[in-house]
Write a protein that holds these residues in place. Structure first.
Motif, PDB file in Angstrom:
ATOM      1  N   TYR A 164       0.845  -1.316  -0.132  1.00 39.14           N
ATOM      2  CA  TYR A 164       0.093   0.106  -0.121  1.00 39.14           C
ATOM      3  C   TYR A 164       0.910   1.075   0.050  1.00 39.14           C
ATOM      4  CZ  TYR A 164      -3.550   3.529   0.852  1.00 39.14           C
ATOM      5  OH  TYR A 164      -4.448   4.606   0.872  1.00 39.14           O
ATOM      6  N   CYS A 165       0.637   1.934  -0.987  1.00 37.44           N
ATOM      7  CA  CYS A 165       1.614   3.156  -1.188  1.00 37.44           C
ATOM      8  C   CYS A 165       0.970   4.314  -0.338  1.00 37.44           C
ATOM      9  CB  CYS A 165       1.831   3.676  -2.419  1.00 37.44           C
ATOM     10  SG  CYS A 165       2.670   5.237  -2.899  1.00 37.44           S
ATOM     11  N   LEU A 166       1.670   4.993   0.597  1.00 43.10           N
ATOM     12  CA  LEU A 166       1.058   6.179   1.452  1.00 43.10           C
ATOM     13  C   LEU A 166       1.034   7.287   0.525  1.00 43.10           C
ATOM     14  CD1 LEU A 166       3.062   5.080   4.547  1.00 43.10           C
ATOM     15  CD2 LEU A 166       0.496   4.554   4.094  1.00 43.10           C
ATOM     16  N   GLU A 167       1.916   7.630  -0.048  1.00 49.16           N
ATOM     17  CA  GLU A 167       1.894   8.673  -0.927  1.00 49.16           C
ATOM     18  C   GLU A 167       0.958   8.942  -1.919  1.00 49.16           C
ATOM     19  OE1 GLU A 167       4.820  11.292  -3.761  1.00 49.16           O
ATOM     20  OE2 GLU A 167       5.987   9.951  -2.386  1.00 49.16           O
ATOM     21  N   HIS A 168       0.903   7.837  -2.802  1.00 53.39           N
ATOM     22  CA  HIS A 168      -0.207   7.702  -3.747  1.00 53.39           C
ATOM     23  C   HIS A 168      -1.631   7.327  -3.207  1.00 53.39           C
ATOM     24  CE1 HIS A 168       3.632   7.580  -5.973  1.00 53.39           C
ATOM     25  NE2 HIS A 168       3.158   9.034  -6.397  1.00 53.39           N
ATOM     26  N   GLN A 169      -1.573   6.721  -2.199  1.00 52.18           N
ATOM     27  CA  GLN A 169      -2.854   5.878  -1.502  1.00 52.18           C
ATOM     28  C   GLN A 169      -3.473   5.023  -2.690  1.00 52.18           C
ATOM     29  OE1 GLN A 169      -5.428   9.134  -0.313  1.00 52.18           O
ATOM     30  NE2 GLN A 169      -3.982   9.876   1.142  1.00 52.18           N
ATOM     31  N   LYS A 170      -2.622   4.226  -2.821  1.00 52.37           N
ATOM     32  CA  LYS A 170      -3.145   3.015  -3.724  1.00 52.37           C
ATOM     33  C   LYS A 170      -2.283   1.721  -3.519  1.00 52.37           C
ATOM     34  CE  LYS A 170       0.024   3.896  -7.571  1.00 52.37           C
ATOM     35  NZ  LYS A 170       0.488   2.783  -8.346  1.00 52.37           N
TER      36      LYS A 170
END
Length: 80
Positions: free
Chosen positions: A17-23
Motif C-alpha cells: 500500500y503506497c502511502l504517498e499515492h494512496q493506492k
C-alpha cells in the motif's frame, strides 16, 4: 560493483500500500519509506490503513507500553 542491488520489481504475489499515492501496488513500485507491506493479497493491502489504525489503538491502550504505575492508570476499555 555494488554489494546490494536495488530491487526494482517485486516478487509475484507481493502487494503493498503506497502511502504517498494512496493506492495498492503489486511489487514495490514506490520507495520503502512510502509504503506498507508486503501483504499476501490485494485485499490485505487495500485494508492497510485500517490494519494500522487498529494496531495503533491496541498499542495506545496496552498498559504494558506505558510508564504509569498500575494504580495511577485510568480504567481501560471495558473496565470500571
Amino acid at each position: 560493483m555494488a554489494l546490494f542491488k536495488k530491487r526494482t520489481a517485486g516478487k509475484p504475489g507481493e502487494w503493498f500500500y503506497c502511502l504517498e499515492h494512496q493506492k495498492v501496488e503489486e511489487g514495490p513500485e514506490c520507495p520503502a519509506k512510502d509504503r506498507f507491506g508486503p501483504y499476501a493479497s490485494r485485499e490485505e493491502a487495500q485494508h492497510a490503513m485500517d490494519t494500522a489504525h487498529e494496531r495503533n489503538l491496541q498499542w495506545e491502550t496496552d498498559p504494558r507500553w506505558h510508564d504509569t504505575p498500575p494504580g495511577d492508570r485510568p480504567p481501560g476499555p471495558g473496565q470500571t
